[in-house]
Design an enzyme around this catalytic site. Structure first.
Site, PDB file in Angstrom:
ATOM      1  N   SER A  11      16.577  40.830  27.870  1.00  0.00           N
ATOM      2  CA  SER A  11      16.461  42.016  27.012  1.00  0.00           C
ATOM      3  C   SER A  11      17.324  41.843  25.764  1.00  0.00           C
ATOM      4  O   SER A  11      18.501  41.504  25.861  1.00  0.00           O
ATOM      5  CB  SER A  11      16.924  43.256  27.766  1.00  0.00           C
ATOM      6  OG  SER A  11      16.028  43.523  28.821  1.00  0.00           O
TER       7      SER A  11
ATOM      8  N   GLU B 172      22.078  43.433  23.066  1.00  0.00           N
ATOM      9  CA  GLU B 172      22.674  42.945  24.317  1.00  0.00           C
ATOM     10  C   GLU B 172      22.999  41.452  24.196  1.00  0.00           C
ATOM     11  O   GLU B 172      23.959  40.948  24.776  1.00  0.00           O
ATOM     12  CB  GLU B 172      21.673  43.189  25.454  1.00  0.00           C
ATOM     13  CG  GLU B 172      22.284  43.031  26.823  1.00  0.00           C
ATOM     14  CD  GLU B 172      21.353  43.499  27.940  1.00  0.00           C
ATOM     15  OE1 GLU B 172      20.737  44.577  27.807  1.00  0.00           O
ATOM     16  OE2 GLU B 172      21.266  42.779  28.947  1.00  0.00           O
TER      17      GLU B 172
ATOM     18  N   ARG C 150      26.944  47.059  30.761  1.00  0.00           N
ATOM     19  CA  ARG C 150      26.896  45.762  30.055  1.00  0.00           C
ATOM     20  C   ARG C 150      28.182  45.501  29.259  1.00  0.00           C
ATOM     21  O   ARG C 150      28.148  44.907  28.171  1.00  0.00           O
ATOM     22  CB  ARG C 150      25.698  45.659  29.104  1.00  0.00           C
ATOM     23  CG  ARG C 150      24.366  45.822  29.748  1.00  0.00           C
ATOM     24  CD  ARG C 150      24.022  44.658  30.675  1.00  0.00           C
ATOM     25  NE  ARG C 150      22.722  44.897  31.270  1.00  0.00           N
ATOM     26  CZ  ARG C 150      22.553  45.586  32.408  1.00  0.00           C
ATOM     27  NH1 ARG C 150      23.603  46.034  33.086  1.00  0.00           N
ATOM     28  NH2 ARG C 150      21.351  45.780  32.894  1.00  0.00           N
TER      29      ARG C 150
END
Ligand SMILES: Cc1cc2nc3c(=O)[nH]c(=O)nc-3n(C[C@H](O)[C@H](O)[C@H](O)COP(=O)(O)OP(=O)(O)OC[C@H]3O[C@@H](n4cnc5c(N)ncnc54)[C@H](O)[C@@H]3O)c2cc1C
Length: 319
Positions: free
Chosen positions: A222, A314, A172
């Protein structure tokens, strides 16, 4: 003072609107207004808008699908540039896509041509640019796996091409994220495959998402990254053995930790830790960014106490 305003309006890109609510442009449906809002429909539009914001010393923010952001209730006191350059070409196994192309479009188009490589992204919301910046991934795949090169706008206002290796992709994360580069377009290399299997895989992923994720409420996916197994104590690593999954390396799903901490359903105002997938915070109708941040902080603190783990967010907070 008056002259300043005229100058600013003239210098901003044609079509720029004032005081635009950002909530409808996000999947969370949360957030205040952008002082200025501009839809960039071509790569040139993006480059020019950034140059204009810079010349006015106006803060700017690049927004695409809005599926990974939480916009402050106070909004954004600058220019929001909504990336909407959507051209793409598919030639043999090569795909050239503008940053504003939706990932779903690309998954469907490449799948229909029997090209394999992007089927992991079936049902992934958002754009190519957003996915590249955060090295989006799911079901064992990551966008970095198919990238040949990308074209970015750097801090100096130059357009440069970065080959895959230069993008420093990790979980990520990427150089694009670290250095605030703006993705303009991307070249993917896919492989010839079985069209039926490719399309069926993407469809399975879409169905899995519908079944397991709380898509009935606005959300931003998420909230936290999954946790690297290595960060847990040896004792916990043993205890958590059965829940570890490899995606893209051995991780403990944050959803599991939140569930173990009995935080499912935790509610602040109109925001709630999803009961269906506890790494999602859902907007039950009229939630504020303050509600979401409050929950996220609470979850972080409790997980830290229970598992000695620092959850990493995130979602990108925009203020
Ligand atoms: C229901 C749901 C499920 C999700 N599932 C997953 C998943 O399985 N895996 C996963 O990785 N993510 C997932 N996400 C998160 C999200 O879909 C991805 O992060 C997506 O790639 C974000 O793209 P976007 O266009 O919506 O970006 P935005 O939300 O618009 O922006 C996110 C960030 O990227 C920046 N950005 C956007 N475009 C550009 C550009 N052209 N150049 C530079 N920076 C840019 C923005 O400034 C911002 O910082 C999910 C989200 C939702 C709502």
């Amino acid at each position: 003072m008056y002259m300043g305003y005229i100058y600013m309006d003239i210098a901003l890109p044609l079509g720029t609107r004032r005081n635009v609510s950002l909530a409808p442009y996000t999947t969370f449906k949360i957030g205040g207004t952008a002082k200025y809002f501009y839809i960039a429909r071509s790569t040139k539009d993006i480059v020019d808008a950034v140059a204009q914001a810079k010349s006015l010393k106006l803060p700017f923010f690049v927004l695409a699908g809005g599926s990974n952001v939480l916009v402050s209730d106070k909004g954004f006191n600058g220019l929001v540039i909504k990336v909407q350059n959507t051209a793409y070409t598919i030639s043999k196994t090569n795909v050239h896509a503008d940053a504003g192309v939706s990932m779903e479009t690309l998954v469907k188009k490449t799948g229909s041509k029997g090209l394999s490589g992007l089927q992991w992204a079936g049902g992934l919301p958002g754009s190519v640019g957003g996915a590249v910046r955060g090295n989006a991934g799911a079901f064992g795949g990551e966008i970095k796996d198919s990238i040949v090169s990308i074209r970015v706008l750097n801090a100096k206002g130059n357009i440069v091409t970065l080959i895959q290796k230069q993008c420093k992709f990790s979980y990520r994360d990427s150089l694009i994220k670290k250095n605030n580069l703006i993705v303009l377009s991307c070249i993917f290399k896919l492989e010839k495959g079985n069209k039926r299997i490719i399309q069926a895989t993407a469809k399975d992923h879409r169905e899995y998402r519908k079944e397991r994720h709380p898509l009935e409420y606005p959300n931003a996916g998420s909230v936290f990254k999954n946790c690297d197994v290595k960060k847990f104590s040896k004792k916990l690593q043993e205890e958590l053995q059965d829940v570890i999954k490899v995606d893209p390396f051995p991780v403990v799903p944050t959803a599991y930790l939140i569930s173990q901490a009995k935080l499912k359903g935790l509610r602040v105002g109109k925001a709630q830790v999803s009961k269906k997938h506890p790494n999602y915070i859902v907007n039950k109708g009229g939630a504020t960014a303050k509600d979401v941040l409050h929950i996220a902080k609470k979850v972080k603190n409790i997980i830290k106490k229970k598992f000695s783990i620092n959850l990493e967010q995130e979602i990108q907070f925009v203020e």
